[in-house]
Enzyme design. Structure first.
Site, PDB file in Angstrom:
ATOM      1  CG  ASN A  32     -17.594   1.118  -8.093  1.00  0.00           C
ATOM      2  OD1 ASN A  32     -17.292   1.427  -9.209  1.00  0.00           O
ATOM      3  ND2 ASN A  32     -17.502  -0.083  -7.649  1.00  0.00           N
ATOM      4  CD  GLU A  64     -12.302  -1.520  -5.640  1.00  0.00           C
ATOM      5  OE1 GLU A  64     -12.711  -0.969  -6.599  1.00  0.00           O
ATOM      6  OE2 GLU A  64     -12.516  -2.935  -5.431  1.00  0.00           O
ATOM      7  CD1 TRP A 113     -10.120  -3.091  -8.800  1.00  0.00           C
ATOM      8  CD2 TRP A 113      -9.969  -3.343 -11.121  1.00  0.00           C
ATOM      9  NE1 TRP A 113     -10.665  -4.374  -9.430  1.00  0.00           N
ATOM     10  CE2 TRP A 113     -10.847  -4.598 -10.732  1.00  0.00           C
ATOM     11  CE3 TRP A 113      -9.883  -2.981 -12.175  1.00  0.00           C
ATOM     12  CZ2 TRP A 113     -11.160  -5.468 -11.646  1.00  0.00           C
ATOM     13  CZ3 TRP A 113     -10.383  -3.915 -13.413  1.00  0.00           C
ATOM     14  CH2 TRP A 113     -10.975  -5.113 -12.930  1.00  0.00           C
ATOM     15  CD1 TRP A 117     -17.766   5.011 -18.485  1.00  0.00           C
ATOM     16  CD2 TRP A 117     -19.531   4.066 -19.453  1.00  0.00           C
ATOM     17  NE1 TRP A 117     -18.849   5.688 -18.193  1.00  0.00           N
ATOM     18  CE2 TRP A 117     -20.104   4.994 -18.764  1.00  0.00           C
ATOM     19  CE3 TRP A 117     -20.334   3.138 -20.164  1.00  0.00           C
ATOM     20  CZ2 TRP A 117     -21.510   5.281 -18.485  1.00  0.00           C
ATOM     21  CZ3 TRP A 117     -21.717   3.359 -19.845  1.00  0.00           C
ATOM     22  CH2 TRP A 117     -22.375   4.451 -18.989  1.00  0.00           C
ATOM     23  CD1 TRP A 129     -22.175   0.897 -31.094  1.00  0.00           C
ATOM     24  CD2 TRP A 129     -23.111  -0.202 -29.140  1.00  0.00           C
ATOM     25  NE1 TRP A 129     -21.174   0.413 -29.958  1.00  0.00           N
ATOM     26  CE2 TRP A 129     -21.681  -0.175 -28.999  1.00  0.00           C
ATOM     27  CE3 TRP A 129     -23.717  -0.602 -28.226  1.00  0.00           C
ATOM     28  CZ2 TRP A 129     -20.924  -1.037 -27.880  1.00  0.00           C
ATOM     29  CZ3 TRP A 129     -23.074  -1.247 -27.070  1.00  0.00           C
ATOM     30  CH2 TRP A 129     -21.680  -1.442 -26.975  1.00  0.00           C
ATOM     31  CD1 TRP A 185     -18.381   0.606 -25.568  1.00  0.00           C
ATOM     32  CD2 TRP A 185     -17.131   2.431 -24.439  1.00  0.00           C
ATOM     33  NE1 TRP A 185     -16.970   0.958 -26.455  1.00  0.00           N
ATOM     34  CE2 TRP A 185     -16.527   1.685 -25.667  1.00  0.00           C
ATOM     35  CE3 TRP A 185     -16.646   3.085 -23.897  1.00  0.00           C
ATOM     36  CZ2 TRP A 185     -14.902   2.098 -25.772  1.00  0.00           C
ATOM     37  CZ3 TRP A 185     -15.242   3.741 -23.894  1.00  0.00           C
ATOM     38  CH2 TRP A 185     -14.588   2.955 -25.181  1.00  0.00           C
TER      39      TRP A 185
HETATM   40  P1  FAD Z   1     -13.299   3.816  -2.887  1.00  0.00           P
HETATM   41  O1  FAD Z   1     -14.118   2.272  -3.014  1.00  0.00           O
HETATM   42  O2  FAD Z   1     -13.094   3.951  -1.578  1.00  0.00           O
HETATM   43  O3  FAD Z   1     -12.067   3.443  -3.692  1.00  0.00           O
HETATM   44  C1  FAD Z   1     -10.807   4.000  -3.372  1.00  0.00           C
HETATM   45  C2  FAD Z   1     -10.173   4.531  -4.454  1.00  0.00           C
HETATM   46  O4  FAD Z   1      -9.749   3.213  -5.520  1.00  0.00           O
HETATM   47  C3  FAD Z   1     -11.127   5.498  -5.523  1.00  0.00           C
HETATM   48  O5  FAD Z   1     -11.119   6.626  -4.658  1.00  0.00           O
HETATM   49  C4  FAD Z   1     -10.713   5.407  -6.719  1.00  0.00           C
HETATM   50  O6  FAD Z   1      -9.605   6.289  -6.841  1.00  0.00           O
HETATM   51  C5  FAD Z   1      -9.866   3.879  -6.792  1.00  0.00           C
HETATM   52  N1  FAD Z   1     -10.988   3.061  -7.396  1.00  0.00           N
HETATM   53  C6  FAD Z   1     -11.948   2.310  -6.707  1.00  0.00           C
HETATM   54  N2  FAD Z   1     -12.599   1.608  -7.814  1.00  0.00           N
HETATM   55  C7  FAD Z   1     -12.071   1.951  -9.010  1.00  0.00           C
HETATM   56  C8  FAD Z   1     -12.233   1.245 -10.262  1.00  0.00           C
HETATM   57  N3  FAD Z   1     -12.982   0.662 -10.399  1.00  0.00           N
HETATM   58  N4  FAD Z   1     -11.326   1.685 -11.160  1.00  0.00           N
HETATM   59  C9  FAD Z   1     -10.548   2.653 -11.093  1.00  0.00           C
HETATM   60  N5  FAD Z   1     -10.257   3.208  -9.636  1.00  0.00           N
HETATM   61  C10 FAD Z   1     -10.955   2.701  -8.552  1.00  0.00           C
HETATM   62  N6  FAD Z   1     -13.249   6.348 -10.900  1.00  0.00           N
HETATM   63  C11 FAD Z   1     -12.607   7.729 -10.889  1.00  0.00           C
HETATM   64  O7  FAD Z   1     -12.114   7.941 -10.042  1.00  0.00           O
HETATM   65  N7  FAD Z   1     -12.943   8.755 -11.891  1.00  0.00           N
HETATM   66  C12 FAD Z   1     -13.894   8.205 -12.891  1.00  0.00           C
HETATM   67  O8  FAD Z   1     -14.245   8.826 -13.867  1.00  0.00           O
HETATM   68  C13 FAD Z   1     -14.547   6.757 -12.855  1.00  0.00           C
HETATM   69  N8  FAD Z   1     -15.408   6.459 -13.780  1.00  0.00           N
HETATM   70  C14 FAD Z   1     -16.471   5.223 -13.548  1.00  0.00           C
HETATM   71  C15 FAD Z   1     -17.077   4.817 -14.541  1.00  0.00           C
HETATM   72  C16 FAD Z   1     -17.609   3.675 -14.693  1.00  0.00           C
HETATM   73  C17 FAD Z   1     -18.689   3.092 -15.473  1.00  0.00           C
HETATM   74  C18 FAD Z   1     -17.434   2.857 -13.454  1.00  0.00           C
HETATM   75  C19 FAD Z   1     -17.935   1.399 -13.376  1.00  0.00           C
HETATM   76  C20 FAD Z   1     -16.560   3.190 -12.488  1.00  0.00           C
HETATM   77  C21 FAD Z   1     -15.876   4.472 -12.420  1.00  0.00           C
HETATM   78  N9  FAD Z   1     -15.006   4.691 -11.527  1.00  0.00           N
HETATM   79  C22 FAD Z   1     -14.269   5.948 -11.464  1.00  0.00           C
HETATM   80  C23 FAD Z   1     -14.201   3.773 -10.538  1.00  0.00           C
HETATM   81  C24 FAD Z   1     -15.108   4.013  -9.266  1.00  0.00           C
HETATM   82  O9  FAD Z   1     -16.557   4.022  -9.487  1.00  0.00           O
HETATM   83  C25 FAD Z   1     -14.811   5.381  -8.449  1.00  0.00           C
HETATM   84  O10 FAD Z   1     -13.607   5.198  -8.260  1.00  0.00           O
HETATM   85  C26 FAD Z   1     -15.299   5.243  -6.968  1.00  0.00           C
HETATM   86  O11 FAD Z   1     -16.814   4.851  -6.980  1.00  0.00           O
HETATM   87  C27 FAD Z   1     -14.843   6.484  -6.323  1.00  0.00           C
HETATM   88  O12 FAD Z   1     -15.802   6.457  -5.003  1.00  0.00           O
HETATM   89  P2  FAD Z   1     -14.727   6.182  -3.538  1.00  0.00           P
HETATM   90  O13 FAD Z   1     -13.550   7.048  -3.826  1.00  0.00           O
HETATM   91  O14 FAD Z   1     -15.409   6.360  -2.370  1.00  0.00           O
HETATM   92  O15 FAD Z   1     -14.132   4.797  -3.773  1.00  0.00           O
END
Ligand code: FAD
Length: 475
Positions: free
Chosen positions: A347, A281, A284, A388, A312, A365
């Site tokens: 997420n 993650e 990512w 997105w 759309w 989107w």
């Molecule tokens: P954890 O599951 O604990 O992950 C650890 C860290 O990894 C996160 O804090 C984040 O920094 C990073 N991470 C995890 N998943 C992703 C991912 N898919 N993409 C990029 N980084 C990731 N994340 C954001 O930080 N800002 C946003 O604006 C954002 N918008 C999103 C929009 C959509 C449509 C989707 C599907 C995902 C988005 N995410 C975004 C990614 C992800 O949903 C969040 O990072 C995550 O839910 C944050 O929760 P956590 O810190 O508990 O994540």
């Protein structure tokens, strides 16, 4: 001899590469932060994110004070403010950490020019990433556009240990002190000063200390169960570090170190696998930052050509219902209410609502991207745009075409409807199985003041696929 450190999205005094370099030069150090009107006046600014930012700045200011270094809050266009400040203070070098966003890169080039014209040195670092964007390429020498091969390469790259903490500073010469007193600084504003009302309790506590505690708590309790728990929105199975990582209340090297220590301590393959899933993650996060750096045009629209002309439906009433959590699909509505109430969304639910907006409502989107930015505490251009575009299938990693079925998603990830019930209290009395399948009789919906489904999933899925096929054929 003074050195100026300009904080931007690295609001901390520990594990900060640029700051630790600035201190290592052995000169007197001044820290600053500049409120940039071009950022503050953006339409997609979220009050909750600003409140988090102000909380982080408050603690940063306190930390500087405790460590006996001046910390200046400024306001205005950085390309003017930073070079003028450096000149007025007689600074020899300005240091900052780099960013991937197109706006930040342009701004930084201008600030650099302004400083160079005044004969002031500039030194920058890649602090918010474990691997710098220029340091990783495909075998043909190009930037990656697909995550899995990126991860394989990225994983093997050396990661730095956390940088040294900021150490207590000494005094300033009289002339320097005078110059510091002349500078046009502002007091830390409140959210009200900008015309927004404050949330009583932020879903994520701002600041460096809270972020470190959150990392510790997650590392101790949830990291080794991450894989099993990460997709269940009713439990705290994820780190909730996204806002801290976005604004740099925590250093990414420190986060990485936690995962390595956990792997060393782990006693089973299963728990090592869980930790590695979390590392993926973090990768990512880096992937989306790297691609934004290499392909800045992502910020303005779809990566894949067919999506530039996608037909759309863009029904404004449907969009409104989606925003308000009133689509009649319980899992979608619960998630949107979580976002609207707290500024954070799980997420799994981000993926569900994004798929619903693009594939069920057939709405561009970018509308959803912008709405998320207006509400997310962790709103971040690279991650949000990446998420997105992934959900809309318009991004880099578009295969296979993903369409989430809201009811199968809820059955799988919220089988007892705990999450749905938490955010849709009007449906408390409805049976869990009806909440997750969405098969709630119209009369029950009416009695609960809950809307009928605004679209039919199966019909819209067929419609989307047809439009998608046409667009691909027309290429
Ligand atoms: P954890 O599951 O604990 O992950 C650890 C860290 O990894 C996160 O804090 C984040 O920094 C990073 N991470 C995890 N998943 C992703 C991912 N898919 N993409 C990029 N980084 C990731 N994340 C954001 O930080 N800002 C946003 O604006 C954002 N918008 C999103 C929009 C959509 C449509 C989707 C599907 C995902 C988005 N995410 C975004 C990614 C992800 O949903 C969040 O990072 C995550 O839910 C944050 O929760 P956590 O810190 O508990 O994540």
């Amino acid at each position: 001899n003074l050195i100026l450190f300009w904080h931007r999205r690295d609001l901390r005094v520990t594990d900060n590469l640029g700051l630790s370099y600035a201190q290592s030069k052995g000169h007197s150090l001044v820290g600053c932060f500049c409120f940039d009107p071009d950022i503050l006046n953006r339409e997609d600014i979220a009050p909750v994110r600003l409140q988090y930012l102000l909380g982080c700045l408050q603690e940063l200011q306190d930390n500087y004070q405790k460590l006996n270094h001046p910390f200046l809050l400024l306001q205005g266009k950085p390309e003017q403010v930073i070079p003028n400040l450096a000149r007025d203070l007689g600074v020899m070098e300005v240091v900052w950490n780099r960013d991937v966003e197109p706006y930040s890169q342009l701004r930084d080039r201008r600030v650099t020019e302004g400083l160079k014209e005044k004969g002031i040195e500039v030194t920058t670092f890649w602090d918010q990433l474990l691997v710098a964007p220029e340091a990783i390429r495909t075998q043909t020498g190009n930037p990656y556009t697909v995550y899995t091969p990126f991860w394989k390469n990225w994983q093997g790259k050396q990661k730095l240990d956390p940088a040294a903490h900021l150490q207590p500073g000494g005094g300033f010469f009289e002339g320097q002190q005078n110059a510091l007193e002349q500078v046009n600084v502002i007091p830390l504003p409140s959210l009200k000063d900008w015309g927004y009302s404050e949330s009583e309790e932020l879903v994520i506590i701002p600041g460096e200390r809270a972020a470190q505690e959150q990392l510790q708590k997650f590392g101790d309790r949830s990291l080794e169960f991450y894989e099993q728990q990460r997709n269940t929105p009713s439990i705290e199975g994820t780190s909730k570090l996204s806002a801290a990582l976005k604004l740099g209340a925590i250093g990414i090297r420190r986060v990485w170190q936690t995962t390595q220590q956990a792997i060393r301590k782990s006693t089973s393959d299963k728990s090592r696998q869980n930790i590695q899933t979390w590392q993926q993650e973090l990768a990512w996060r880096e992937f989306y930052q790297h691609v934004l750096y290499h392909f800045p045009e992502l910020a303005d629209g779809p990566y894949r050509e067919p999506f530039k002309h996608f037909p759309w439906q863009n029904n404004p009433q449907h969009f409104q219902a989606w925003c308000e959590g009133k689509t009649g699909y319980p899992i979608v509505d619960a998630a949107m209410r979580q976002l609207n109430t707290t500024g954070w969304m799980h997420n799994r639910c981000r993926m569900i609502v994004a798929s619903f907006l693009t594939k069920d409502l057939i709405i561009n989107w970018q509308w959803g991207e912008s709405y998320f930015m207006q509400h997310l505490i962790d709103g971040d251009l690279a991650a949000n745009n990446g998420g997105w575009q992934w959900s809309a299938s318009s991004g880099m990693d578009a295969k296979p075409l993903r369409i989430f079925n809201p009811s199968s998603q809820a059955q799988k990830f919220d089988p007892k409807a705990k999450y749905i019930r938490q955010w849709l209290p009007e449906l408390k009395s409805v049976e869990a199985k009806d909440l997750v399948t969405g098969d709630i009789p119209p009369l029950v919906r009416q009695a609960c003041h809950y809307p009928l489904p605004i679209v039919d999933h199966n019909q819209q899925q067929r419609e989307f696929k047809q439009r998608y096929k046409q667009v691909k054929e027309n290429l």
